[in-house]
Design a protein around this motif. Sequence first.
Motif, PDB file in Angstrom:
ATOM      1  N   ALA A   1      46.738  43.364  41.882  1.00 56.99           N
ATOM      2  CA  ALA A   1      46.618  42.266  40.923  1.00 56.99           C
ATOM      3  C   ALA A   1      45.151  41.996  40.584  1.00 56.99           C
ATOM      4  N   ILE A   2      44.307  42.026  41.609  1.00 59.11           N
ATOM      5  CA  ILE A   2      42.872  41.785  41.393  1.00 59.11           C
ATOM      6  C   ILE A   2      42.276  42.885  40.521  1.00 59.11           C
ATOM      7  N   ARG A   3      42.633  44.132  40.827  1.00 57.67           N
ATOM      8  CA  ARG A   3      42.121  45.243  40.019  1.00 57.67           C
ATOM      9  C   ARG A   3      42.599  45.134  38.575  1.00 57.67           C
ATOM     10  N   GLY A   4      43.867  44.726  38.414  1.00 57.67           N
ATOM     11  CA  GLY A   4      44.413  44.585  37.068  1.00 57.67           C
ATOM     12  C   GLY A   4      43.714  43.506  36.275  1.00 57.67           C
ATOM     13  N   LEU A   5      43.448  42.360  36.912  1.00 55.07           N
ATOM     14  CA  LEU A   5      42.753  41.268  36.240  1.00 55.07           C
ATOM     15  C   LEU A   5      41.330  41.672  35.872  1.00 55.07           C
ATOM     16  N   GLU A   6      40.655  42.358  36.789  1.00 47.03           N
ATOM     17  CA  GLU A   6      39.284  42.810  36.510  1.00 47.03           C
ATOM     18  C   GLU A   6      39.266  43.823  35.360  1.00 47.03           C
ATOM     19  N   LYS A   7      40.268  44.698  35.339  1.00 52.09           N
ATOM     20  CA  LYS A   7      40.352  45.677  34.254  1.00 52.09           C
ATOM     21  C   LYS A   7      40.629  44.986  32.912  1.00 52.09           C
ATOM     22  N   SER A   8      41.501  43.982  32.946  1.00 52.41           N
ATOM     23  CA  SER A   8      41.805  43.242  31.721  1.00 52.41           C
ATOM     24  C   SER A   8      40.568  42.526  31.194  1.00 52.41           C
TER      25      SER A   8
END
Length: 340
Positions: A183-190
């Motif tokens: 989730a953290i990686r996804g938010l950072e990517k977004s």
Amino acid sequence: MEKTMQPQAPAFILGIDVSKDSLDVCLLDCRDGSQLDYKANNNPSGFRRMKARLKQHGCEAGPDTLCCLEHTGLYTRQLVHYLLAREVRVWMESPLQIKRSIGMVRGKDDKVDAQRICRYALLHQREAKCVNLSGVTLERLKDLQANRSRLQKALQSIKVTIKELLAVDPVSGKTLEQVNRKAIRGLEKSMEQVEEKMQEFIAGDGDLKGKYDLLTGVKGVGKVLAVSLLVYTQGFTRMDEGRKLACYCGVAPFEYRSGTSVWGKAGVSKFANKQLKQVLHMAALNSVRYNQEMKAYFDRKVAEGKSKMSVLNAVRNKLLHQIVAVIERGTPYEIRLDKV
């Protein structure tokens, strides 16, 4: 962005009170003073019916019409685009500005609100600043900026929760860290994708690109503050003076005194854009660290006995005035240590 209204007086003034589902319209014919009140749906078919009704009253809804409406976020967007496509002069005014100009009123009614907006436009038409089509880029930047803020808050919430839990219960903290890793990686990517899209929109607008480059050329001004200032000042067509912008950001000091009995310290007003003020505060901290002119100023004032917070507020003011200066001149900012 916005431009000052054309000098010729409009033949018709249109005041529109916008809500989620409907529009309350008040049309004033400046030639004979006749008035039309009409209610329409807030959708494309409603816009077409409204135009047909206005035409029956002699109004073609074109360049000879000044339309005034309040900023109400997303609900005005389709209507504004429809009117701009037909060359109607669209004036987006602050609801607070209109409310305070009216004085004390009792009760609330959408039809009456539309009439009040129409009357406000009639009385203040010389002060109108009309939206033009290049404001679409700023709309998109504003949407992306709001999305970035939501992503940042979600990311911060998860990280803080994990950090606090690690301090008191390492086992549970590591479990949360593990299950939230994607989730953290996804938010950072977004967030990265949002920032890339912002740069893409800015690069596609020559005027905004030039102003953005000037802003980021000032030491301490980063991408987030530069985009925020472009959005909130409508590309510096509003609040194009240092003092006005400082007031809007809540960093301009005001005196507090009356006669001989009321005498308080000068202070900033809480009536401000808190989000922009927060971003400006972080920029001021970076400026004190990396801008030699600001660092020298900060150190000198603190050495004179000034409190660090008051000096930092002065740095925020100086930073805004530097920003306005480079936009007015259209040339990059140059550090002058001899004027510190």
